[in-house]
Motif scaffolding. Structure first.
Motif, PDB file in Angstrom:
ATOM      1  N   PHE A   1      -9.742  14.422  14.243  1.00  0.00           N
ATOM      2  CA  PHE A   1      -9.875  14.642  12.808  1.00  0.00           C
ATOM      3  C   PHE A   1      -9.332  13.441  12.045  1.00  0.00           C
ATOM      4  N   VAL A   2     -10.027  13.081  10.944  1.00  0.00           N
ATOM      5  CA  VAL A   2      -9.574  11.987  10.088  1.00  0.00           C
ATOM      6  C   VAL A   2      -9.242  12.496   8.680  1.00  0.00           C
ATOM      7  N   ALA A   3     -10.206  13.157   8.049  1.00  0.00           N
ATOM      8  CA  ALA A   3     -10.008  13.613   6.671  1.00  0.00           C
ATOM      9  C   ALA A   3     -11.013  14.700   6.355  1.00  0.00           C
ATOM     10  N   ALA A   4     -10.680  15.519   5.362  1.00  0.00           N
ATOM     11  CA  ALA A   4     -11.585  16.600   4.965  1.00  0.00           C
ATOM     12  C   ALA A   4     -11.420  16.889   3.489  1.00  0.00           C
ATOM     13  N   ILE A   5     -12.488  17.440   2.904  1.00  0.00           N
ATOM     14  CA  ILE A   5     -12.489  17.754   1.480  1.00  0.00           C
ATOM     15  C   ILE A   5     -13.303  19.022   1.277  1.00  0.00           C
ATOM     16  N   THR A   6     -12.826  19.901   0.403  1.00  0.00           N
ATOM     17  CA  THR A   6     -13.542  21.133   0.143  1.00  0.00           C
ATOM     18  C   THR A   6     -14.764  20.881  -0.743  1.00  0.00           C
ATOM     19  N   GLY A   7     -15.555  21.925  -0.945  1.00  0.00           N
ATOM     20  CA  GLY A   7     -16.849  21.796  -1.594  1.00  0.00           C
ATOM     21  C   GLY A   7     -16.821  21.170  -2.976  1.00  0.00           C
TER      22      GLY A   7
ATOM     23  N   VAL B   1     -18.061  25.459   6.860  1.00  0.00           N
ATOM     24  CA  VAL B   1     -17.678  26.528   5.938  1.00  0.00           C
ATOM     25  C   VAL B   1     -16.260  26.352   5.423  1.00  0.00           C
ATOM     26  N   SER B   2     -15.469  25.538   6.096  1.00  0.00           N
ATOM     27  CA  SER B   2     -14.130  25.249   5.633  1.00  0.00           C
ATOM     28  C   SER B   2     -13.726  23.893   6.192  1.00  0.00           C
ATOM     29  N   THR B   3     -12.578  23.408   5.784  1.00  0.00           N
ATOM     30  CA  THR B   3     -12.127  22.104   6.278  1.00  0.00           C
ATOM     31  C   THR B   3     -11.599  22.193   7.705  1.00  0.00           C
ATOM     32  N   TYR B   4     -11.671  23.391   8.301  1.00  0.00           N
ATOM     33  CA  TYR B   4     -11.238  23.571   9.684  1.00  0.00           C
ATOM     34  C   TYR B   4     -12.377  24.004  10.609  1.00  0.00           C
ATOM     35  N   GLU B   5     -13.555  24.239  10.066  1.00  0.00           N
ATOM     36  CA  GLU B   5     -14.661  24.753  10.874  1.00  0.00           C
ATOM     37  C   GLU B   5     -15.957  24.091  10.444  1.00  0.00           C
ATOM     38  N   TYR B   6     -16.592  23.394  11.407  1.00  0.00           N
ATOM     39  CA  TYR B   6     -17.777  22.610  11.096  1.00  0.00           C
ATOM     40  C   TYR B   6     -18.938  23.003  11.994  1.00  0.00           C
ATOM     41  N   GLY B   7     -20.122  23.113  11.384  1.00  0.00           N
ATOM     42  CA  GLY B   7     -21.299  23.495  12.147  1.00  0.00           C
ATOM     43  C   GLY B   7     -22.364  22.426  12.220  1.00  0.00           C
ATOM     44  N   TYR B   8     -22.204  21.383  11.430  1.00  0.00           N
ATOM     45  CA  TYR B   8     -23.217  20.337  11.375  1.00  0.00           C
ATOM     46  C   TYR B   8     -22.539  18.975  11.499  1.00  0.00           C
TER      47      TYR B   8
ATOM     48  N   ALA C   1     -26.217  14.020   2.833  1.00  0.00           N
ATOM     49  CA  ALA C   1     -26.700  15.272   3.394  1.00  0.00           C
ATOM     50  C   ALA C   1     -28.018  15.687   2.777  1.00  0.00           C
ATOM     51  N   SER C   2     -28.839  16.297   3.569  1.00  0.00           N
ATOM     52  CA  SER C   2     -30.061  16.905   3.072  1.00  0.00           C
ATOM     53  C   SER C   2     -30.075  18.343   3.548  1.00  0.00           C
ATOM     54  N   GLY C   3     -30.848  19.143   2.879  1.00  0.00           N
ATOM     55  CA  GLY C   3     -30.904  20.535   3.286  1.00  0.00           C
ATOM     56  C   GLY C   3     -30.376  21.442   2.193  1.00  0.00           C
ATOM     57  N   ARG C   4     -29.545  22.364   2.568  1.00  0.00           N
ATOM     58  CA  ARG C   4     -29.072  23.369   1.633  1.00  0.00           C
ATOM     59  C   ARG C   4     -27.997  22.815   0.696  1.00  0.00           C
ATOM     60  N   THR C   5     -27.537  23.613  -0.183  1.00  0.00           N
ATOM     61  CA  THR C   5     -26.647  23.192  -1.260  1.00  0.00           C
ATOM     62  C   THR C   5     -25.413  22.475  -0.731  1.00  0.00           C
ATOM     63  N   PHE C   6     -25.328  21.206  -1.067  1.00  0.00           N
ATOM     64  CA  PHE C   6     -24.262  20.353  -0.551  1.00  0.00           C
ATOM     65  C   PHE C   6     -22.889  20.826  -1.013  1.00  0.00           C
ATOM     66  N   SER C   7     -22.788  21.200  -2.268  1.00  0.00           N
ATOM     67  CA  SER C   7     -21.472  21.552  -2.810  1.00  0.00           C
ATOM     68  C   SER C   7     -20.900  22.816  -2.183  1.00  0.00           C
ATOM     69  N   GLY C   8     -21.724  23.544  -1.467  1.00  0.00           N
ATOM     70  CA  GLY C   8     -21.247  24.743  -0.800  1.00  0.00           C
ATOM     71  C   GLY C   8     -20.534  24.477   0.503  1.00  0.00           C
TER      72      GLY C   8
ATOM     73  N   SER D   1     -13.736  11.204  -0.547  1.00  0.00           N
ATOM     74  CA  SER D   1     -14.212  11.667  -1.844  1.00  0.00           C
ATOM     75  C   SER D   1     -15.656  12.126  -1.678  1.00  0.00           C
ATOM     76  N   ARG D   2     -16.160  12.800  -2.692  1.00  0.00           N
ATOM     77  CA  ARG D   2     -17.536  13.268  -2.608  1.00  0.00           C
ATOM     78  C   ARG D   2     -18.177  13.210  -3.978  1.00  0.00           C
ATOM     79  N   ASP D   3     -19.493  13.041  -3.972  1.00  0.00           N
ATOM     80  CA  ASP D   3     -20.295  13.074  -5.181  1.00  0.00           C
ATOM     81  C   ASP D   3     -21.381  14.118  -4.934  1.00  0.00           C
ATOM     82  N   ASN D   4     -21.173  15.303  -5.448  1.00  0.00           N
ATOM     83  CA  ASN D   4     -22.109  16.386  -5.167  1.00  0.00           C
ATOM     84  C   ASN D   4     -23.478  16.150  -5.799  1.00  0.00           C
ATOM     85  N   ALA D   5     -23.527  15.376  -6.861  1.00  0.00           N
ATOM     86  CA  ALA D   5     -24.815  15.065  -7.482  1.00  0.00           C
ATOM     87  C   ALA D   5     -25.663  14.175  -6.572  1.00  0.00           C
ATOM     88  N   LYS D   6     -24.994  13.429  -5.687  1.00  0.00           N
ATOM     89  CA  LYS D   6     -25.702  12.537  -4.768  1.00  0.00           C
ATOM     90  C   LYS D   6     -25.717  13.073  -3.345  1.00  0.00           C
ATOM     91  N   ASN D   7     -25.182  14.277  -3.151  1.00  0.00           N
ATOM     92  CA  ASN D   7     -25.123  14.863  -1.805  1.00  0.00           C
ATOM     93  C   ASN D   7     -24.447  13.926  -0.807  1.00  0.00           C
TER      94      ASN D   7
END
Length: 118
Positions: free
Chosen positions: A47-53, A100-107, A24-31, A71-77
């Motif tokens: 839906f397959v899988a989801a993970i919070t910030g 904004v949540s694991t049930y609502e996606y805007g991007y 991801a690029s743009g605003r704060t990924f961990s958010g 899984s996610r690596d917030n340091a690598k976005n």
């Protein structure tokens, strides 16, 4: 604004593994909560899988539990989807999404093709 780019798709035999990445690029990924979805030809996007910030909560579709790991690596976005024991039914275009949540996606990303041969 968030831009998402998936990679890692390809052709694999049944029983094999793939790891998808979404950067991801743009605003704060961990958010953002991040999700993976897939769409097979002629079918709706599922839906397959989801993970919070910060990765505290994870959920999976029943069809992939025990085989896929998000899984996610917030340091690598970057968010990952490790897919093991792949089946022909897993063949689809896989999309990552941010929201904004694991049930609502805007991007959404542009998708990456995964093909599992029998």
């Amino acid at each position: 604004q968030v831009q998402l780019v998936e990679s890692g798709g390809g052709l694999v035999q049944a029983g094999g593994s793939l790891r998808l990445s979404c950067t991801a690029s743009g605003r704060t990924f961990s958010g953002y909560a991040m999700g993976w979805f897939r769409q097979a030809p002629g079918k709706e996007r599922d839906f397959v899988a989801a993970i919070t910030g910060i990765g505290g909560n994870i959920r999976y579709a029943e069809s992939v539990k025990g085989r896929f790991t998000i899984s996610r690596d917030n340091a690598k976005n970057t968010v990952y989807l490790q897919m093991n024991s792949l089946k022909p039914d897993d063949t689809a275009v896989y999309y990552c999404a941010a929201g904004v949540s694991t049930y609502e996606y805007g991007y959404w990303g542009q998708g990456t093709q995964v093909t599992v041969s029998s």
